[in-house]
Scaffold this active site. Structure first.
Site, PDB file in Angstrom:
ATOM      1  N   ASP A 154      47.443  42.289  28.795  1.00 20.52           N
ATOM      2  CA  ASP A 154      47.769  42.332  30.230  1.00 20.52           C
ATOM      3  C   ASP A 154      46.583  42.931  30.992  1.00 20.52           C
ATOM      4  O   ASP A 154      45.570  43.287  30.380  1.00 20.52           O
ATOM      5  CB  ASP A 154      49.068  43.118  30.479  1.00 20.52           C
ATOM      6  N   HIS A 209      47.311  37.725  34.707  1.00 16.95           N
ATOM      7  CA  HIS A 209      47.355  39.031  34.021  1.00 16.95           C
ATOM      8  C   HIS A 209      46.168  39.172  33.064  1.00 16.95           C
ATOM      9  O   HIS A 209      46.341  39.503  31.889  1.00 16.95           O
ATOM     10  CB  HIS A 209      48.683  39.191  33.281  1.00 16.95           C
ATOM     11  N   GLU A 251      53.188  34.871  37.195  1.00 19.53           N
ATOM     12  CA  GLU A 251      52.494  35.655  38.214  1.00 19.53           C
ATOM     13  C   GLU A 251      50.983  35.407  38.215  1.00 19.53           C
ATOM     14  O   GLU A 251      50.198  36.343  38.057  1.00 19.53           O
ATOM     15  CB  GLU A 251      52.787  37.150  37.984  1.00 19.53           C
TER      16      GLU A 251
HETATM   17  C1  ACM Z   1      57.586  39.188  34.334  1.00 19.22           C
HETATM   18  O1  ACM Z   1      58.434  40.091  34.465  1.00 19.22           O
HETATM   19  N1  ACM Z   1      56.490  39.163  35.077  1.00 19.22           N
HETATM   20  C2  ACM Z   1      57.754  38.120  33.373  1.00 19.22           C
END
Ligand code: ACM
Ligand code: ZN
Length: 544
Positions: A201, A272, A336
């Site tokens: 991440d 990410h 995201e």
């Molecule tokens: C998430 O909670 N961004 C998958």
């Protein structure tokens, strides 16, 4: 007169004691609630002389036998012997019967023997977990005993869903190999079958990749960490380097396999990405420089899919991941991912033109398709967050529904397999009690145990669509969870609720009854030294 009194007292005692010895318990208290329980009078006495007798085994049965043998070893001072033979008395007789469904078991605790028939070694392990929960909690901490009474009962059982998981984020905060193993023990106790391991991440890259050593040299540490919710103030303390070597990962994989748990590793792409970009800035649209992220959220610096080198990187990483992890499924993230950088990037725009992609969303879709094709060459299937549905995702990809159930419902209707992890039911980083001021500081939200329990992963779907829901999972994101003790607090007792959601058919679910069993389960947590949210069940209504 005196004499008569004495006699009658002795007689009364005999009646009472005899009565106690043969009095059946009215129920067994197991989480998740089994499908079918038939109570019987009496009990089986397990002693150091009891043997584990394999009548018909399977290649991978040893860990199930070892589990039971070592569970009681601390109390008995010696393990149970494992033998092969015909049906015996004073034995746990085991027969793996491939004609049964793979996860199904049929457990009979009789007066003279315990018999387990099961569709696989994994299902034998599930029978062992049921037996374990019928033992006094003292076995969990090795309280000295010379015998253990187990209530006579027949349990015919199998899970509603094959995939019952929990995700652990080790990026925002790191947990050690020993802590991860304890987490796996917690999954096993609840008969969960999947450990989703969130390994990469923005705030840290946590898996050694031999081809790309800078990922862990640079990407596994951040200069400092923001205080609170992106307050602009930082703690000034370097965090890391923290990562798992491939040897450690192999050790954890074996530990999970010995508990019949599959690990699904997650390698986030194309968003990410900051820890990876800090390590290899040429993989971002601007070329950087980038830093491993020191705060929480969603960031615009993402991988550049216009650059062929980025695909070479993803494939190099995923090739090592695919070799390490024996499971069929690899999670590729997909959530995201802001696309602004792609709009301004010459390489991304050139890729879109060449591939006739109309908008940046199509570029993300192109990434997912290409990665899926690559993973197929390694014999793997991809799993992605529900954003992957925003493109024409292939039918073979598995969708993980996190923004509520919506994505999962859409995925199932489209014909994709789905794992349900709706944030409003299954995000265990959300608060579990009110007032939240009395809880350890957290990300927000509110998912009390009753809400978790109320999840029906196939609600709103036809039976045919419901077949596409292969699993259910809880997620523990770790932005605000800095210690493993806090992680356990967030997981327990909600893990018991998600386990029952995944295992027990809706018709057999009963929240009040669950609470009663969960209260008993917390005694086991205590004996095992697990931290848990004690007040949750104390405050909840029970029918005790
Ligand atoms: C998430 O909670 N961004 C998958
Ligand atoms: Zn780009």
């Amino acid at each position: 007169m005196k004499k008569i009194n004495l006699v009658s007292i002795v007689v009364l005692c005999i009646i009472l004691l005899g009565g106690c010895a043969s009095e059946p318990n009215q129920e067994v208290n197991i989480i998740p609630q089994p499908q079918q329980v038939t109570m019987a009078d009496g009990g089986f006495t397990l002693s150091p002389k009891t043997v584990i007798n394999v009548i018909k085994g399977a290649d991978d049965l040893t860990p199930a036998c070892t589990f039971m043998s070592t569970l009681v070893e601390k109390s008995f001072g010696q393990p149970l012997s494992v033998v092969n033979g015909e049906m015996k008395r004073d034995a746990i007789n085991i027969a793996v019967d491939p004609s049964m469904r793979a996860d199904a078991y049929d457990l009979t605790v009789g007066k003279k023997a315990i018999d387990i028939k099961a569709g696989s070694s994994k299902a034998v392990f599930y029978a062992m977990q049921s037996l374990r929960q019928m033992m006094p909690v003292g076995v969990e901490k090795g309280e000295k005993m010379d015998k253990i009474r187990i209530q006579n009962v027949r349990i015919q059982d199998e899970p509603r869903l094959a995939y019952r998981g929990t995700m652990l984020d080790v990026c925002r905060h790191f947990f050690t190999v020993d802590e991860v193993k304890t987490f796996i023990d917690m999954l096993a106790l609840h008969k969960l079958s999947v450990f989703h391991w969130h390994l990469t991440d923005d705030q840290g890259w946590r898996i050694e990749i031999k081809k790309y050593p800078k990922l862990t040299e640079i990407g596994s540490q951040r200069k400092q960490t923001v205080i609170g919710k992106n307050t602009g103030k930082y703690d000034g303390t370097p965090y890391g380097p923290y990562f798992f070597t491939q040897e450690e990962i192999k050790d954890v994989i074996q530990y999970a396999a010995d508990r019949y748990i599959t690990i699904i590793p997650e390698i986030e792409l194309p968003g990410h990405a900051l820890a990876a970009l800090a390590s290899y800035p040429e993989l971002g649209c601007t070329g950087g420089p980038y830093e491993v992220c020191q705060m929480w959220g969603v960031f615009p610096e993402v991988f550049c899919p216009g650059n062929e080198k980025t695909f070479e990187f993803w494939e190099g990483v995923l090739e090592e991941v695919a070799e390490l992890f024996p499971g069929e499924i690899i999670h590729i993230g997909g959530d995201e991912c802001p696309r602004d950088a792609w709009k301004k990037c010459k390489k991304c725009q050139a890729r879109m033109k060449k591939e006739k992609l109309k908008e940046e969303g199509d570029l993300q879709n192109y990434v997912v398709h290409r990665i899926e094709e690559f993973m197929k060459t390694k014999g793997k299937r991809i799993l992605g967050w529900d954003e992957i549905l925003e493109g024409d995702v292939s039918k073979t990809a598995i969708v993980m529904s996190w923004r509520g159930k919506k994505g999962g419902i859409e995925g199932a209707k489209r014909g994709n397999e789905v794992v349900m992890v709706p944030n409003d039911y299954a995000y265990f980083d959300y608060y579990q009690a009110k007032p939240v001021e009395n809880e350890p500081f957290g990300i927000g939200g509110y998912v009390p145990v009753e809400k978790v329990y109320s999840l029906d992963p196939t609600e709103g779907l036809t039976p045919e669509e419901g077949e596409k829901i292969i699993g259910v999972q809880a997620n523990l994101w770790a932005e605000y969870i800095t210690t493993f003790s806090h992680a356990q607090y967030m997981l327990l007792p909600r893990m018991a609720a998600i386990a029952e959601v995944g295992w027990t058919p809706v018709a057999k679910k009963d929240y009040d009854n669950f609470l009663k069993r969960a209260k008993l389960m917390t005694q086991r947590y205590e004996a095992l030294g697990y931290n848990f949210a004690k007040h949750i069940l104390q405050e909840a209504k029970t029918n005790e």
